[in-house]
Design a protein around this motif. Structure first.
Motif, PDB file in Angstrom:
ATOM      1  N   CYS A 162     -25.676 -31.296 -21.921  1.00  0.00           N
ATOM      2  CA  CYS A 162     -25.042 -31.356 -23.243  1.00  0.00           C
ATOM      3  C   CYS A 162     -26.010 -30.867 -24.334  1.00  0.00           C
ATOM      4  O   CYS A 162     -27.165 -31.296 -24.377  1.00  0.00           O
ATOM      5  CB  CYS A 162     -24.636 -32.797 -23.517  1.00  0.00           C
ATOM      6  SG  CYS A 162     -23.919 -33.064 -25.141  1.00  0.00           S
ATOM      7  N   HIS A 175     -27.461 -35.216 -22.197  1.00  0.00           N
ATOM      8  CA  HIS A 175     -26.969 -35.775 -20.934  1.00  0.00           C
ATOM      9  C   HIS A 175     -26.704 -34.642 -19.937  1.00  0.00           C
ATOM     10  O   HIS A 175     -26.240 -33.568 -20.329  1.00  0.00           O
ATOM     11  CB  HIS A 175     -25.688 -36.567 -21.207  1.00  0.00           C
ATOM     12  CG  HIS A 175     -25.126 -37.259 -20.005  1.00  0.00           C
ATOM     13  ND1 HIS A 175     -25.831 -38.214 -19.306  1.00  0.00           N
ATOM     14  CD2 HIS A 175     -23.927 -37.131 -19.366  1.00  0.00           C
ATOM     15  CE1 HIS A 175     -25.086 -38.648 -18.305  1.00  0.00           C
ATOM     16  NE2 HIS A 175     -23.940 -38.005 -18.314  1.00  0.00           N
ATOM     17  N   CYS A 178     -21.309 -38.257 -24.949  1.00  0.00           N
ATOM     18  CA  CYS A 178     -21.084 -38.162 -26.407  1.00  0.00           C
ATOM     19  C   CYS A 178     -19.775 -37.442 -26.749  1.00  0.00           C
ATOM     20  O   CYS A 178     -19.415 -37.350 -27.922  1.00  0.00           O
ATOM     21  CB  CYS A 178     -22.255 -37.461 -27.089  1.00  0.00           C
ATOM     22  SG  CYS A 178     -22.298 -35.672 -26.844  1.00  0.00           S
ATOM     23  N   CYS A 214     -26.475 -34.284 -26.854  1.00  0.00           N
ATOM     24  CA  CYS A 214     -27.216 -35.508 -26.522  1.00  0.00           C
ATOM     25  C   CYS A 214     -28.157 -35.345 -25.334  1.00  0.00           C
ATOM     26  O   CYS A 214     -28.886 -36.275 -25.002  1.00  0.00           O
ATOM     27  CB  CYS A 214     -26.249 -36.662 -26.269  1.00  0.00           C
ATOM     28  SG  CYS A 214     -25.401 -36.593 -24.687  1.00  0.00           S
ATOM     29  N   CYS A 257     -18.849 -33.470 -22.652  1.00  0.00           N
ATOM     30  CA  CYS A 257     -19.880 -34.417 -22.220  1.00  0.00           C
ATOM     31  C   CYS A 257     -19.276 -35.819 -22.109  1.00  0.00           C
ATOM     32  O   CYS A 257     -18.710 -36.313 -23.087  1.00  0.00           O
ATOM     33  CB  CYS A 257     -21.023 -34.437 -23.233  1.00  0.00           C
ATOM     34  SG  CYS A 257     -22.223 -35.764 -22.961  1.00  0.00           S
TER      35      CYS A 257
HETATM   36 ZN   LIG Z   1     -23.483 -35.346 -24.899  1.00  0.00          ZN
END
Ligand SMILES: [Zn+2]
Lengths: 377, 133
Positions: free
Chosen positions: B29, B34, B46, B32, B43
Protein backbone atom coordinates in the motif's frame (compact mmCIF):
# COMPACT_ATOMS: atom_id res chain seq x y z
CA UNK A 1 -28.87 -0.23 29.04
CA UNK A 2 -31.50 -2.80 28.29
CA UNK A 3 -30.55 -6.43 28.12
CA UNK A 4 -31.91 -9.41 26.23
CA UNK A 5 -31.11 -11.65 29.19
CA UNK A 6 -33.99 -14.05 29.69
CA UNK A 7 -36.45 -11.97 27.65
CA UNK A 8 -36.88 -14.71 25.08
CA UNK A 9 -36.99 -18.47 25.40
CA UNK A 10 -36.77 -21.51 23.19
CA UNK A 11 -40.32 -22.80 23.48
CA UNK A 12 -40.28 -25.63 20.95
CA UNK A 13 -37.83 -27.99 19.29
CA UNK A 14 -38.20 -30.67 16.63
CA UNK A 15 -36.19 -32.69 14.16
CA UNK A 16 -36.42 -35.56 11.71
CA UNK A 17 -34.41 -38.72 12.07
CA UNK A 18 -30.73 -38.33 11.15
CA UNK A 19 -28.89 -40.34 8.53
CA UNK A 20 -30.14 -41.12 5.05
CA UNK A 21 -33.30 -39.72 3.48
CA UNK A 22 -33.04 -40.79 -0.16
CA UNK A 23 -36.73 -40.18 -0.84
CA UNK A 24 -36.99 -36.74 0.75
CA UNK A 25 -35.96 -33.21 -0.18
CA UNK A 26 -35.01 -30.29 2.03
CA UNK A 27 -38.50 -28.76 2.11
CA UNK A 28 -40.00 -32.08 3.12
CA UNK A 29 -37.53 -32.50 5.98
CA UNK A 30 -37.98 -28.90 7.13
CA UNK A 31 -41.74 -29.15 7.12
CA UNK A 32 -41.66 -32.26 9.30
CA UNK A 33 -39.25 -30.59 11.74
CA UNK A 34 -41.26 -27.35 11.77
CA UNK A 35 -44.52 -29.14 12.56
CA UNK A 36 -42.85 -30.93 15.47
CA UNK A 37 -41.29 -27.75 16.86
CA UNK A 38 -44.52 -25.71 16.57
CA UNK A 39 -46.48 -28.45 18.34
CA UNK A 40 -43.78 -28.72 21.02
CA UNK A 41 -44.13 -24.97 21.63
CA UNK A 42 -47.88 -25.37 22.08
CA UNK A 43 -48.56 -22.99 19.18
CA UNK A 44 -50.70 -22.97 16.06
CA UNK A 45 -48.89 -22.51 12.76
CA UNK A 46 -50.49 -19.09 12.25
CA UNK A 47 -48.76 -17.77 15.38
CA UNK A 48 -45.38 -18.00 13.65
CA UNK A 49 -44.49 -14.60 12.26
CA UNK A 50 -40.82 -15.10 11.36
CA UNK A 51 -39.33 -17.88 9.22
CA UNK A 52 -35.54 -17.78 9.57
CA UNK A 53 -33.56 -20.32 7.61
CA UNK A 54 -29.89 -21.17 7.43
CA UNK A 55 -28.85 -21.48 3.81
CA UNK A 56 -28.36 -25.12 2.78
CA UNK A 57 -24.65 -25.95 2.59
CA UNK A 58 -25.00 -28.25 -0.38
CA UNK A 59 -27.48 -26.10 -2.35
CA UNK A 60 -27.09 -22.32 -2.08
CA UNK A 61 -30.35 -20.85 -3.35
CA UNK A 62 -31.85 -17.42 -4.02
CA UNK A 63 -35.03 -16.61 -2.00
CA UNK A 64 -34.60 -19.83 -0.01
CA UNK A 65 -36.34 -18.37 3.05
CA UNK A 66 -39.39 -17.66 0.89
CA UNK A 67 -39.40 -21.18 -0.60
CA UNK A 68 -39.46 -22.56 2.94
CA UNK A 69 -42.22 -20.18 4.08
CA UNK A 70 -44.27 -21.16 1.02
CA UNK A 71 -43.88 -24.86 1.88
CA UNK A 72 -45.10 -24.01 5.39
CA UNK A 73 -48.01 -21.98 4.01
CA UNK A 74 -46.88 -18.88 5.87
CA UNK A 75 -46.64 -15.18 5.00
CA UNK A 76 -44.43 -14.11 7.90
CA UNK A 77 -43.46 -10.58 8.85
CA UNK A 78 -39.81 -11.59 8.59
CA UNK A 79 -38.58 -14.30 6.22
CA UNK A 80 -34.95 -14.75 5.28
CA UNK A 81 -32.09 -17.09 4.59
CA UNK A 82 -28.79 -16.36 6.32
CA UNK A 83 -25.30 -17.39 5.28
CA UNK A 84 -22.99 -17.40 8.28
CA UNK A 85 -21.80 -20.94 7.69
CA UNK A 86 -22.29 -23.14 10.73
CA UNK A 87 -22.78 -20.11 13.01
CA UNK A 88 -26.01 -19.17 11.25
CA UNK A 89 -28.58 -20.93 13.45
CA UNK A 90 -27.38 -19.20 16.61
CA UNK A 91 -26.99 -16.00 14.59
CA UNK A 92 -30.63 -16.33 13.58
CA UNK A 93 -31.64 -16.89 17.20
CA UNK A 94 -29.90 -13.59 18.03
CA UNK A 95 -31.82 -11.65 15.41
CA UNK A 96 -35.05 -13.38 16.44
CA UNK A 97 -34.53 -12.35 20.07
CA UNK A 98 -33.84 -8.75 19.04
CA UNK A 99 -36.94 -8.58 16.83
CA UNK A 100 -39.15 -10.14 19.53
CA UNK A 101 -37.85 -7.76 22.21
CA UNK A 102 -38.38 -4.84 19.81
CA UNK A 103 -42.03 -5.85 19.44
CA UNK A 104 -41.76 -6.58 15.72
CA UNK A 105 -42.64 -10.28 15.93
CA UNK A 106 -43.88 -12.77 18.51
CA UNK A 107 -42.73 -16.26 17.51
CA UNK A 108 -39.78 -17.03 15.25
CA UNK A 109 -39.19 -20.39 13.61
CA UNK A 110 -35.54 -21.19 12.89
CA UNK A 111 -34.95 -24.07 10.48
CA UNK A 112 -32.33 -26.05 8.66
CA UNK A 113 -32.42 -29.14 6.48
CA UNK A 114 -30.04 -30.61 3.96
CA UNK A 115 -29.42 -33.90 2.16
CA UNK A 116 -25.64 -34.14 1.69
CA UNK A 117 -25.60 -37.84 2.62
CA UNK A 118 -27.71 -39.05 -0.26
CA UNK A 119 -27.20 -35.93 -2.40
CA UNK A 120 -24.09 -33.95 -3.22
CA UNK A 121 -21.01 -33.62 -1.02
CA UNK A 122 -19.38 -31.27 -3.52
CA UNK A 123 -19.49 -28.36 -1.06
CA UNK A 124 -17.32 -30.29 1.42
CA UNK A 125 -14.83 -31.40 -1.23
CA UNK A 126 -14.74 -28.14 -3.14
CA UNK A 127 -11.72 -26.46 -4.72
CA UNK A 128 -10.83 -23.40 -2.67
CA UNK A 129 -10.61 -20.59 -5.19
CA UNK A 130 -7.41 -19.94 -7.11
CA UNK A 131 -5.48 -21.85 -4.45
CA UNK A 132 -6.95 -25.05 -5.91
CA UNK A 133 -4.02 -24.94 -8.34
CA UNK A 134 -1.80 -25.83 -5.37
CA UNK A 135 -4.07 -28.79 -4.50
CA UNK A 136 -6.06 -26.80 -1.90
CA UNK A 137 -9.39 -28.62 -1.72
CA UNK A 138 -12.05 -29.48 0.88
CA UNK A 139 -13.37 -28.12 4.15
CA UNK A 140 -11.34 -30.68 6.11
CA UNK A 141 -7.96 -29.35 4.96
CA UNK A 142 -8.43 -25.95 6.60
CA UNK A 143 -9.10 -27.64 9.92
CA UNK A 144 -6.12 -29.94 9.35
CA UNK A 145 -3.96 -26.79 9.18
CA UNK A 146 -5.31 -25.80 12.60
CA UNK A 147 -4.87 -29.37 13.92
CA UNK A 148 -1.19 -29.34 12.81
CA UNK A 149 -0.55 -25.89 14.27
CA UNK A 150 -2.17 -26.95 17.57
CA UNK A 151 -0.17 -30.19 17.79
CA UNK A 152 3.16 -28.63 16.94
CA UNK A 153 2.77 -25.44 18.97
CA UNK A 154 1.58 -27.07 22.17
CA UNK A 155 3.22 -30.48 21.86
CA UNK A 156 -0.25 -32.03 22.05
CA UNK A 157 -0.52 -35.75 21.46
CA UNK A 158 -3.02 -37.73 19.41
CA UNK A 159 -4.99 -38.73 22.50
CA UNK A 160 -5.73 -35.05 23.24
CA UNK A 161 -7.76 -34.96 20.03
CA UNK A 162 -8.95 -38.54 20.33
CA UNK A 163 -10.75 -37.99 23.65
CA UNK A 164 -13.15 -35.59 21.92
CA UNK A 165 -14.09 -38.19 19.31
CA UNK A 166 -14.20 -41.11 21.74
CA UNK A 167 -16.48 -39.27 24.18
CA UNK A 168 -18.80 -37.98 21.43
CA UNK A 169 -19.16 -41.48 20.06
CA UNK A 170 -19.93 -42.87 23.53
CA UNK A 171 -22.69 -40.28 23.89
CA UNK A 172 -23.99 -40.97 20.39
CA UNK A 173 -24.08 -44.69 21.04
CA UNK A 174 -26.50 -44.04 23.92
CA UNK A 175 -28.69 -41.70 21.86
CA UNK A 176 -31.51 -43.44 19.98
CA UNK A 177 -31.72 -40.43 17.61
CA UNK A 178 -28.04 -40.61 16.65
CA UNK A 179 -26.98 -41.19 13.06
CA UNK A 180 -23.91 -43.17 14.22
CA UNK A 181 -24.39 -45.36 17.28
CA UNK A 182 -21.01 -47.07 17.07
CA UNK A 183 -18.73 -46.55 20.07
CA UNK A 184 -15.09 -45.73 19.34
CA UNK A 185 -12.16 -46.85 21.48
CA UNK A 186 -8.98 -44.79 21.71
CA UNK A 187 -7.13 -47.64 20.01
CA UNK A 188 -9.58 -47.56 17.11
CA UNK A 189 -9.26 -43.79 16.89
CA UNK A 190 -5.47 -43.98 16.78
CA UNK A 191 -5.45 -46.65 14.09
CA UNK A 192 -8.03 -44.88 11.92
CA UNK A 193 -6.98 -43.91 8.39
CA UNK A 194 -5.48 -40.49 7.75
CA UNK A 195 -7.71 -38.23 5.65
CA UNK A 196 -5.87 -34.93 5.50
CA UNK A 197 -2.92 -35.51 7.82
CA UNK A 198 -2.71 -34.98 10.72
CA UNK A 199 -6.51 -35.52 10.80
CA UNK A 200 -7.83 -39.05 10.89
CA UNK A 201 -11.22 -40.32 9.81
CA UNK A 202 -12.71 -40.07 13.29
CA UNK A 203 -11.59 -36.46 13.77
CA UNK A 204 -14.16 -35.57 11.10
CA UNK A 205 -17.89 -35.11 11.62
CA UNK A 206 -20.66 -37.11 10.00
CA UNK A 207 -22.38 -36.25 6.74
CA UNK A 208 -26.08 -36.55 7.56
CA UNK A 209 -29.42 -35.93 5.91
CA UNK A 210 -32.12 -34.46 8.11
CA UNK A 211 -33.90 -31.36 9.27
CA UNK A 212 -34.37 -29.49 12.54
CA UNK A 213 -36.33 -26.53 13.84
CA UNK A 214 -36.70 -24.45 16.98
CA UNK A 215 -39.27 -21.86 18.03
CA UNK A 216 -38.28 -18.72 19.95
CA UNK A 217 -40.79 -16.44 21.63
CA UNK A 218 -41.12 -14.04 24.54
CA UNK A 219 -40.50 -15.93 27.78
CA UNK A 220 -43.41 -14.20 29.49
CA UNK A 221 -45.86 -15.37 26.81
CA UNK A 222 -44.73 -19.01 26.59
CA UNK A 223 -47.62 -21.51 26.50
CA UNK A 224 -45.85 -23.67 29.09
CA UNK A 225 -43.30 -21.81 31.20
CA UNK A 226 -42.08 -25.05 32.75
CA UNK A 227 -40.72 -26.15 29.36
CA UNK A 228 -39.64 -22.74 27.98
CA UNK A 229 -35.86 -22.54 28.13
CA UNK A 230 -34.76 -18.92 28.57
CA UNK A 231 -32.05 -17.46 26.35
CA UNK A 232 -29.71 -15.76 28.81
CA UNK A 233 -26.73 -14.89 26.69
CA UNK A 234 -25.98 -14.39 22.99
CA UNK A 235 -22.68 -13.49 21.38
CA UNK A 236 -20.97 -13.36 18.03
CA UNK A 237 -17.50 -12.77 16.68
CA UNK A 238 -16.29 -13.09 13.12
CA UNK A 239 -12.66 -14.02 12.44
CA UNK A 240 -13.23 -13.43 8.70
CA UNK A 241 -9.67 -14.12 7.48
CA UNK A 242 -9.00 -17.33 5.60
CA UNK A 243 -6.88 -19.73 7.62
CA UNK A 244 -3.68 -18.99 5.71
CA UNK A 245 -4.12 -15.21 6.03
CA UNK A 246 -4.89 -15.33 9.76
CA UNK A 247 -2.16 -13.80 11.91
CA UNK A 248 -2.63 -16.42 14.65
CA UNK A 249 -4.07 -19.81 13.72
CA UNK A 250 -4.75 -20.75 17.33
CA UNK A 251 -6.91 -17.84 18.49
CA UNK A 252 -10.17 -16.73 16.89
CA UNK A 253 -12.98 -14.31 17.52
CA UNK A 254 -14.74 -17.12 19.38
CA UNK A 255 -13.16 -15.40 22.38
CA UNK A 256 -15.07 -12.18 21.71
CA UNK A 257 -18.26 -14.13 21.06
CA UNK A 258 -18.02 -15.89 24.42
CA UNK A 259 -17.21 -12.63 26.23
CA UNK A 260 -20.35 -11.05 24.79
CA UNK A 261 -22.55 -14.01 25.73
CA UNK A 262 -21.21 -14.44 29.28
CA UNK A 263 -21.50 -10.69 29.90
CA UNK A 264 -25.15 -10.73 28.79
CA UNK A 265 -25.89 -13.83 30.87
CA UNK A 266 -24.17 -12.37 33.92
CA UNK A 267 -22.56 -15.65 34.87
CA UNK A 268 -19.00 -16.97 35.04
CA UNK A 269 -17.30 -19.83 33.25
CA UNK A 270 -17.55 -21.97 36.38
CA UNK A 271 -21.35 -21.67 36.44
CA UNK A 272 -21.77 -23.71 33.25
CA UNK A 273 -23.43 -27.10 33.79
CA UNK A 274 -22.69 -28.55 30.33
CA UNK A 275 -21.49 -27.48 26.90
CA UNK A 276 -22.67 -28.40 23.40
CA UNK A 277 -19.71 -27.25 21.29
CA UNK A 278 -19.65 -27.32 17.50
CA UNK A 279 -17.51 -30.39 16.79
CA UNK A 280 -17.18 -30.46 13.02
CA UNK A 281 -13.61 -31.59 13.71
CA UNK A 282 -11.96 -32.48 17.02
CA UNK A 283 -9.56 -29.53 16.91
CA UNK A 284 -12.53 -27.14 16.78
CA UNK A 285 -13.63 -28.32 20.23
CA UNK A 286 -10.16 -27.92 21.74
CA UNK A 287 -9.83 -24.42 20.29
CA UNK A 288 -13.33 -23.41 21.36
CA UNK A 289 -12.74 -24.62 24.93
CA UNK A 290 -9.60 -22.50 25.02
CA UNK A 291 -11.00 -19.44 23.22
CA UNK A 292 -13.92 -19.59 25.69
CA UNK A 293 -11.60 -19.58 28.68
CA UNK A 294 -12.72 -23.03 29.82
CA UNK A 295 -9.23 -24.53 29.60
CA UNK A 296 -5.71 -23.06 29.43
CA UNK A 297 -4.09 -22.80 25.98
CA UNK A 298 -2.89 -26.17 24.79
CA UNK A 299 -4.48 -27.95 27.76
CA UNK A 300 -8.06 -28.66 26.69
CA UNK A 301 -7.37 -32.21 25.54
CA UNK A 302 -5.29 -33.05 28.59
CA UNK A 303 -8.00 -31.63 30.86
CA UNK A 304 -10.71 -33.55 29.03
CA UNK A 305 -8.75 -36.79 29.47
CA UNK A 306 -7.82 -36.11 33.08
CA UNK A 307 -11.11 -34.76 34.45
CA UNK A 308 -13.60 -36.20 32.00
CA UNK A 309 -16.13 -34.76 29.57
CA UNK A 310 -18.84 -37.36 30.11
CA UNK A 311 -22.08 -36.63 31.94
CA UNK A 312 -20.25 -36.97 35.29
CA UNK A 313 -17.10 -35.21 34.14
CA UNK A 314 -15.49 -31.82 34.63
CA UNK A 315 -17.59 -30.48 31.76
CA UNK A 316 -20.33 -32.69 30.25
CA UNK A 317 -19.64 -32.14 26.57
CA UNK A 318 -21.82 -32.83 23.52
CA UNK A 319 -24.09 -35.07 25.52
CA UNK A 320 -26.10 -36.35 22.56
CA UNK A 321 -23.06 -37.03 20.38
CA UNK A 322 -22.64 -33.73 18.55
CA UNK A 323 -21.67 -33.51 14.89
CA UNK A 324 -19.29 -36.41 15.37
CA UNK A 325 -21.98 -38.93 16.30
CA UNK A 326 -25.54 -37.57 16.55
CA UNK A 327 -25.74 -35.75 13.21
CA UNK A 328 -23.44 -33.79 10.94
CA UNK A 329 -26.13 -31.13 10.58
CA UNK A 330 -24.61 -27.69 11.18
CA UNK A 331 -25.73 -26.52 14.58
CA UNK A 332 -29.40 -26.86 15.51
CA UNK A 333 -28.97 -30.30 17.09
CA UNK A 334 -26.64 -28.73 19.66
CA UNK A 335 -29.26 -26.15 20.65
CA UNK A 336 -31.95 -28.84 20.78
CA UNK A 337 -29.86 -31.03 23.08
CA UNK A 338 -29.19 -28.05 25.36
CA UNK A 339 -32.96 -27.46 25.56
CA UNK A 340 -33.57 -31.11 26.43
CA UNK A 341 -30.93 -31.02 29.14
CA UNK A 342 -32.42 -27.92 30.75
CA UNK A 343 -35.94 -29.36 30.54
CA UNK A 344 -34.64 -32.55 32.16
CA UNK A 345 -35.65 -34.58 29.10
CA UNK A 346 -32.23 -35.67 27.78
CA UNK A 347 -31.27 -39.30 27.22
CA UNK A 348 -27.98 -38.82 29.04
CA UNK A 349 -29.26 -36.31 31.58
CA UNK A 350 -26.79 -34.17 33.50
CA UNK A 351 -27.75 -33.76 37.16
CA UNK A 352 -29.87 -30.60 37.76
CA UNK A 353 -28.26 -28.37 35.12
CA UNK A 354 -28.69 -24.61 35.60
CA UNK A 355 -26.78 -23.08 32.70
CA UNK A 356 -26.02 -24.61 29.30
CA UNK A 357 -23.47 -23.35 26.79
CA UNK A 358 -23.77 -23.77 23.01
CA UNK A 359 -21.27 -22.82 20.30
CA UNK A 360 -21.98 -22.63 16.58
CA UNK A 361 -19.25 -21.77 14.10
CA UNK A 362 -18.60 -21.91 10.41
CA UNK A 363 -16.10 -21.75 7.61
CA UNK A 364 -12.77 -22.71 9.16
CA UNK A 365 -13.64 -20.92 12.37
CA UNK A 366 -14.36 -17.86 10.17
CA UNK A 367 -17.68 -17.25 11.94
CA UNK A 368 -18.73 -17.84 15.52
CA UNK A 369 -21.83 -17.50 17.68
CA UNK A 370 -22.46 -18.39 21.31
CA UNK A 371 -25.68 -19.06 23.20
CA UNK A 372 -26.18 -19.50 26.95
CA UNK A 373 -29.46 -21.06 28.05
CA UNK A 374 -30.94 -21.33 31.52
CA UNK A 375 -33.33 -23.65 33.34
CA UNK A 376 -37.06 -23.03 32.86
CA UNK A 377 -38.52 -20.68 35.49
CA UNK B 1 -10.43 -34.33 -15.65
CA UNK B 2 -7.63 -31.82 -15.73
CA UNK B 3 -6.41 -29.51 -13.02
CA UNK B 4 -8.28 -26.29 -12.29
CA UNK B 5 -6.79 -23.12 -13.72
CA UNK B 6 -6.71 -19.81 -11.84
CA UNK B 7 -9.13 -17.16 -12.96
CA UNK B 8 -6.89 -14.46 -14.40
CA UNK B 9 -8.36 -10.97 -14.02
CA UNK B 10 -7.08 -7.44 -14.42
CA UNK B 11 -6.59 -7.45 -10.66
CA UNK B 12 -4.38 -10.53 -10.33
CA UNK B 13 -2.69 -10.57 -13.76
CA UNK B 14 0.55 -8.99 -12.45
CA UNK B 15 0.86 -11.87 -9.97
CA UNK B 16 0.65 -14.60 -12.61
CA UNK B 17 2.72 -12.61 -15.14
CA UNK B 18 5.38 -12.23 -12.47
CA UNK B 19 5.58 -15.96 -11.84
CA UNK B 20 5.93 -16.59 -15.60
CA UNK B 21 8.85 -14.16 -15.51
CA UNK B 22 10.45 -15.96 -12.58
CA UNK B 23 9.44 -13.66 -9.74
CA UNK B 24 6.94 -13.77 -6.90
CA UNK B 25 5.13 -10.47 -6.58
CA UNK B 26 2.99 -9.05 -3.79
CA UNK B 27 1.21 -5.75 -3.26
CA UNK B 28 2.25 -2.94 -0.92
CA UNK B 29 0.00 0.00 0.00
CA UNK B 30 1.24 3.48 -0.92
CA UNK B 31 -0.66 4.94 1.99
CA UNK B 32 0.16 2.77 5.00
CA UNK B 33 2.85 0.36 3.83
CA UNK B 34 0.79 -2.77 4.50
CA UNK B 35 1.77 -5.72 2.27
CA UNK B 36 -0.57 -8.48 1.12
CA UNK B 37 -1.58 -11.37 -1.08
CA UNK B 38 -3.81 -12.37 -2.82
CA UNK B 39 -4.33 -9.45 -5.18
CA UNK B 40 -6.91 -6.82 -4.24
CA UNK B 41 -7.79 -3.38 -5.55
CA UNK B 42 -7.84 -1.86 -2.06
CA UNK B 43 -5.62 -2.13 0.99
CA UNK B 44 -7.47 -4.24 3.62
CA UNK B 45 -5.79 -2.19 6.37
CA UNK B 46 -6.38 1.48 5.40
CA UNK B 47 -8.75 0.88 2.43
CA UNK B 48 -6.53 3.01 0.19
CA UNK B 49 -6.74 2.30 -3.53
CA UNK B 50 -3.11 2.96 -4.42
CA UNK B 51 -0.65 0.08 -4.17
CA UNK B 52 2.50 -1.10 -5.93
CA UNK B 53 3.47 -4.58 -7.01
CA UNK B 54 6.82 -5.51 -5.45
CA UNK B 55 9.06 -8.53 -5.94
CA UNK B 56 9.39 -10.80 -2.92
CA UNK B 57 12.82 -11.98 -1.79
CA UNK B 58 11.47 -15.53 -2.00
CA UNK B 59 12.44 -16.22 1.61
CA UNK B 60 9.86 -17.17 4.19
CA UNK B 61 8.92 -19.71 6.82
CA UNK B 62 6.41 -22.51 7.29
CA UNK B 63 3.31 -21.58 9.34
CA UNK B 64 1.53 -24.96 9.06
CA UNK B 65 1.13 -27.83 6.62
CA UNK B 66 -1.11 -30.77 5.79
CA UNK B 67 -0.71 -33.96 3.78
CA UNK B 68 -3.61 -35.12 1.63
CA UNK B 69 -4.22 -38.85 1.75
CA UNK B 70 -7.53 -38.47 0.03
CA UNK B 71 -8.08 -37.15 -3.50
CA UNK B 72 -10.90 -34.58 -3.54
CA UNK B 73 -10.89 -34.37 -7.34
CA UNK B 74 -10.15 -37.01 -10.01
CA UNK B 75 -6.94 -35.35 -11.22
CA UNK B 76 -5.51 -35.57 -7.69
CA UNK B 77 -5.89 -39.36 -7.54
CA UNK B 78 -2.38 -40.03 -8.84
CA UNK B 79 -0.88 -37.19 -6.80
CA UNK B 80 -1.74 -38.34 -3.28
CA UNK B 81 -0.06 -38.18 -0.89
CA UNK B 82 0.87 -34.53 -1.44
CA UNK B 83 1.37 -31.59 0.88
CA UNK B 84 -0.10 -28.10 1.03
CA UNK B 85 1.63 -25.60 3.32
CA UNK B 86 1.06 -22.08 4.58
CA UNK B 87 4.18 -20.00 4.08
CA UNK B 88 4.70 -16.51 5.51
CA UNK B 89 6.95 -14.42 3.29
CA UNK B 90 9.55 -12.33 5.11
CA UNK B 91 7.80 -9.25 3.71
CA UNK B 92 4.58 -10.27 5.53
CA UNK B 93 2.11 -11.73 3.02
CA UNK B 94 1.05 -15.35 3.53
CA UNK B 95 0.19 -17.92 0.89
CA UNK B 96 -0.82 -21.51 0.27
CA UNK B 97 1.87 -23.49 -1.50
CA UNK B 98 3.64 -26.83 -1.70
CA UNK B 99 7.00 -27.71 -0.15
CA UNK B 100 8.98 -29.68 -2.70
CA UNK B 101 11.39 -31.58 -0.44
CA UNK B 102 8.95 -34.30 0.66
CA UNK B 103 5.44 -35.14 -0.46
CA UNK B 104 4.57 -36.36 3.03
CA UNK B 105 6.19 -33.56 5.01
CA UNK B 106 9.34 -35.32 6.27
CA UNK B 107 11.54 -32.77 7.99
CA UNK B 108 8.95 -29.98 7.98
CA UNK B 109 8.49 -27.83 11.09
CA UNK B 110 6.61 -24.70 12.03
CA UNK B 111 9.01 -21.80 11.58
CA UNK B 112 11.30 -23.77 9.24
CA UNK B 113 12.95 -21.38 6.72
CA UNK B 114 12.04 -21.93 3.07
CA UNK B 115 12.89 -20.36 -0.27
CA UNK B 116 10.96 -19.93 -3.50
CA UNK B 117 11.21 -22.35 -6.40
CA UNK B 118 8.89 -21.67 -9.36
CA UNK B 119 7.79 -24.83 -11.17
CA UNK B 120 6.03 -25.06 -14.51
CA UNK B 121 3.13 -27.48 -14.91
CA UNK B 122 0.56 -27.54 -17.71
CA UNK B 123 1.68 -24.07 -18.80
CA UNK B 124 1.18 -22.67 -15.29
CA UNK B 125 4.06 -21.26 -13.26
CA UNK B 126 3.46 -22.28 -9.66
CA UNK B 127 5.10 -20.68 -6.61
CA UNK B 128 6.49 -23.52 -4.51
CA UNK B 129 9.11 -23.57 -1.79
CA UNK B 130 11.99 -25.75 -0.64
CA UNK B 131 13.50 -26.07 2.80
CA UNK B 132 16.45 -23.75 3.34
CA UNK B 133 19.41 -25.01 5.34
ZN1 LIG C 1 -3.00 0.76 3.40
Amino acid sequence: MTTLRGKTAITGVGHTSWGKHPDRDRLSLMTEAAAAAIADAGLEKGQIDAVLVKMANSAPSILWGQKVAEALGLQPAIGLSLDQGGAACTGLATYAALAIEAGMIENALILYADTPRTGSRAAMHRPRGDDAVMGWYSVAAGYAMLHRAYRETYGANDEDFGIIAVQARAHGAANPHAHLRLPLSMEEYLSGPLVVEPMRRDDCCLVSDGGAAIVIGATSRAADRSRAVPVLGLGQGQESWEVHLRPDLLQTRAQASAEMAFRMAGIGRGDISFAQLYDCFTVTVLQTLEDYGLAPRGQAGARARGEGVGVDGWLPLNTSGGLLSESGTPGLQLIIEAVRQLRGEAVLQTPAPRFGLVSNQGGTMHTHATMILGEPQ
Amino acid sequence: MTRPMPEITDINRPYWDGLAQGELRFQRCDGCGHAWLPARTHCPQCLGARAQWQVASGRGQIVSWVVYHRAYAPHLQDQIPYNVAIVALEEGPRMLTNITDSATGEGFAIGAPVELTIEEEDGLHLPRFRLRA
